[in-house]
Design an enzyme around this catalytic site. Structure first.
Site, PDB file in Angstrom:
ATOM      1  N   GLU A   1      25.304 -18.405  -0.444  1.00 43.34           N
ATOM      2  CA  GLU A   1      24.180 -19.596  -1.350  1.00 43.34           C
ATOM      3  C   GLU A   1      23.146 -19.839  -0.738  1.00 43.34           C
ATOM      4  OE1 GLU A   1      26.971 -22.136  -3.180  1.00 43.34           O
ATOM      5  OE2 GLU A   1      28.591 -20.592  -4.062  1.00 43.34           O
TER       6      GLU A   1
ATOM      7  N   GLU B   1      33.882 -22.208   0.464  1.00 43.91           N
ATOM      8  CA  GLU B   1      34.044 -23.902   0.881  1.00 43.91           C
ATOM      9  C   GLU B   1      35.046 -24.097   0.888  1.00 43.91           C
ATOM     10  OE1 GLU B   1      30.806 -25.394  -1.240  1.00 43.91           O
ATOM     11  OE2 GLU B   1      29.730 -24.004  -0.845  1.00 43.91           O
TER      12      GLU B   1
END
Length: 737
Positions: A451, A378
């Site tokens: 995710e 991320e």
């Protein structure tokens, strides 16, 4: 390090948590601080500690090495009070030569000064991270006594030339890293596989050098696959004048793997990824769990959750875990340590590259690993850093594709696979963003959702029924949508198990309740969505998403009930009334779940008005017109028994071994009573003990704990005694060997 000439040295270490403290005896794997289950200050393990051990080194001309599989986060190694060096990075092994620091034919003293602080020069640190890293020597330690010339690593490069029905012809071209401290000599390298032996003469130069062996063609090889994970024993020997100087023996699997913009193809068959993320942490001891427990996590993912891929979020994980993934056919996305933050610190950025190299060099030969994650999870774009990580990965491994998990749109795609965390689904109509919307590219590229769910819908095992149901349905909707649309390689849910975290995240008690199972690997409703997708001939599943109580949901209703099942039909019996069978007709299937192989069967009935008499219920699963599995519910459930399940009843008494015990308070038909609030006390007899507290409160009507061996092996048997606040007691025997 790959040589067979090694000795596990996990026993008889001494540990102290400060310079002023007294040493006490411990076994490895070891955590520098056992933590409470929740509500603790994470800084309690972020300190410098000390590990000490005496080693007798034989009088020989062997070179002496130590291999530390995992030390969090950095350490200085001293041998006989002399500094050997400082080593950084808590997730990769450190193979260290100590030859010139040892005294032969005597006991030598090892001392590790272990720094478990969150150092800003070492990933994943530098800002905040949503998980805890704990501290200590939490993986195995090995002693190597090696020849002046030895095999340091082997990368088994291969190509599947042709295949049919999981039988193939392959070409293997091993690359061998030889570490030679003597003069140049001609060695014979002998390679054995599948009862065939191949020999090659090699002029080995002084120093460390890679040698590529001649290609070897093999026919009639069983290919490694998800449902038939065939492995072959590969043996490599280094021979000088008919004297074996070093040898290595590992298992390797061979598979044809292709990934393109249309998906992942394993041995010619398209595989839609259904995955979950895994943190390697456990209650009380964090990362410091032994082989058996690491293996069990892989089994839970494959058998209890029926996924076909696990992402090792957000770091390289236990070699035992990865080996088990090889053995059971569980695909792996492995990635480097990190969480959002990118540092400009030079040492930090160097460590990122060290982590890439350490991860791939250690795990190259695992057939389960399908892609390397070479981007900090991320993080924002950093073309300089990620060009370097991709280049390094491709130099070492020319076959596997790279990926890099981000959450931003229109990110620069330097990897081979665009991997993204997509949390867009909040229960509404939008399930996932489109590939084009996220990538900003007009051309199609390999695209994987890594995710979803997680922090946007945290769910505790003891939450109200409707939240547990919605949690399950959200996982089901995303997996269904990804399966229905070809632009997605699949989806990996966040996450398998609850985990401890920093105060910046989680539910305030240092726990992220993001798992489809709790921290003890006890299932929530969402786990049933996953398990019900397995082949009913392997295991029939029927799990109605209900506690069967009129007072649990809003408005005092119990229907509709989603039945997670892989059966063809579900028969419903309420009291003495056979309501009938329900199959997957259009009215019984949620439109947003129809992409699943076995969508839950939605049963919507009127069960009497408020105030009418309640009844028992039974849900019976049918396969090929035959009843094969059922689930009953009492009309008046009461505490009836303690259901105690052990993962293993035989443990290794000579080393640190451990197994999980799950205790459930159950009613007359064996269902857990989710609002039981009692406690259990655990006592042990023999060479075992409890990890964590011995007085344990139930959470959602159940609780787990782990039993560990003490390594002294005084007796072949041990006992666990459980007493409860319900007046029900249990005693279980464990065999030690």
């Amino acid at each position: 390090m790959i040589s067979n000439n090694k000795t596990l040295i996990n026993k008889n270490w001494l540990f102290k948590d400060s310079e002023q403290a007294e040493f006490k005896r411990v076994m490895i794997p070891h955590t520098n601080k056992e933590v409470p289950y929740n509500y603790f200050d994470e800084k309690i393990y972020q300190f410098t500690s000390y590990y000490k051990k005496e080693l007798f080194i034989n009088d020989s001309d062997k070179r002496i090495f130590l291999n530390f599989e995992g030390v969090m986060t950095a350490f200085k190694l001293f041998v006989n009070d002399k500094l050997v060096g400082e080593y950084r990075g808590g997730y990769i092994p450190h193979f260290i030569e100590i030859t010139n620091f040892t005294i032969r034919n005597k006991k030598n003293t090892l001392l590790l000064e272990v720094d478990s602080r969150e150092r800003e020069d070492i990933p994943p640190f530098g800002y905040v991270i949503d998980y805890l890293t704990f501290g200590g020597i939490y993986r195995d330690v090995y002693l190597y006594e090696l020849d002046q010339c030895f095999i340091e690593n082997i990368l088994y490069d291969y190509e599947v030339l042709e295949f049919d029905n999981l039988k193939g012809k392959i070409k293997i071209t091993p690359r061998v890293l030889i570490n030679n401290n003597s003069d140049e000599k001609r060695y014979c390298i002998e390679f054995c596989i599948n009862e065939r032996t191949f020999k090659q003469e090699v002029d080995v130069l002084k120093g460390k050098k890679w040698y590529e062996l001649n290609p070897i063609n093999l026919e009639n090889i069983d290919l490694w696959d998800i449902n038939s994970p065939s492995l072959y024993n590969c043996n490599m020997k280094l021979i000088l004048n008919e004297d074996i100087r070093d040898c290595n023996n590992i298992t390797v699997g061979f598979r044809d793997l292709k990934i393109d913009d249309t998906g992942l193809y394993l041995n010619g068959r398209k595989v839609k990824i259904t995955g979950l993320n895994r943190h390697q942490s456990f209650p009380y001891v964090g990362y410091a769990m032994p082989k058996r427990v690491q293996i069990k996590d892989a089994d839970i993912l494959k058998d209890d959750l029926a996924v076909n891929l696990v992402r090792t979020s957000h770091y390289p994980q236990s070699p035992y875990f990865l080996q088990r993934c090889d053995e059971i056919g569980l695909l792996v996305l492995e990635e480097i340590p990190g969480w959002q933050n990118i540092s400009e610190d030079k040492q930090w950025r160097i460590q990122v590259l060290n982590d890439v190299e350490g991860m791939i060099m250690r795990d190259y030969n695992h057939p389960s690993i399908v892609t390397w994650g070479v981007r900090i999870n991320e993080s924002m774009d950093d073309d300089e850093l990620y060009s370097a990580t991709n280049k390094l990965a491709r130099i070492i491994d020319k076959n596997r594709k790279t990926c890099g998990v981000r959450y931003i749109e229109n990110s620069n795609l330097l990897e081979d696979i665009y991997t993204v965390n997509d949390f867009i689904h909040d229960g509404g109509d939008i399930i996932l963003r489109t590939r084009e919307e996220v990538t900003g590219l007009e051309k199609p590229v390999p695209y994987l959702v890594t995710e979803f769910c997680g922090h946007i819908f945290p769910t505790k095992k003891f939450d109200q029924e409707e939240r547990l149901i919605e949690h399950a349905l959200r996982h089901g909707r995303v997996q269904s949508y990804a399966k229905e649309h070809d632009e997605y390689m699949g989806a990996i849910g966040w996450c398998a198990f609850d985990y401890n975290t920093h105060y910046d995240f989680g539910s305030g008690d240092r726990i992220c309740y993001h798992g489809v199972m709790d921290m003890f690997r006890i299932p929530k409703y969402a786990a049933h969505i996953y398990k019900s997708q397995k082949d009913p001939k392997v295991e029939p599943v029927i799990e109605p998403l209900t506690w069967w109580s009129r007072g649990e949901r809003d408005k005092g209703i119990v229907f509709p009930i989603y039945v997670c099942t892989n059966c063809d039909e579900v028969e419903v019996i309420l009291g003495d009334n056979n309501i009938g069978r329900f199959s997957r007709t259009e009215e019984n299937i949620d439109e947003k779940l129809k992409g699943l192989k076995y969508p839950p069967i939605k049963i919507d009935l009127l069960n009497g008005d408020w105030g009418s008499k309640w009844s028992e219920a039974e849900f019976i699963g049918y396969l090929d017109e035959k009843p094969i599995v059922s689930k009953k519910f009492c009309e008046n459930p009461i505490v009836c028994d303690l259901d105690v399940q052990l993962d293993d009843r035989k443990l290794n008494g000579t080393e640190f071994d451990a197994t999980r015990v799950v205790v459930k308070v159950v009613d007359q038909v064996g269902n857990v009573l989710p609002f039981s609030t009692g406690c259990i006390n655990v006592e042990t007899e023999g060479d075992i003990d409890v990890i964590g507290p011995k007085c344990i409160s139930l959470i959602g009507g159940s609780i787990g704990f782990w039993i560990k061996t003490l390594g002294t092996f005084k007796d072949n048997t041990a006992k666990i005694k459980i007493t409860s606040s319900f007046g029900i007691n249990k005693e279980i025997k464990i065999s030690l060997k």
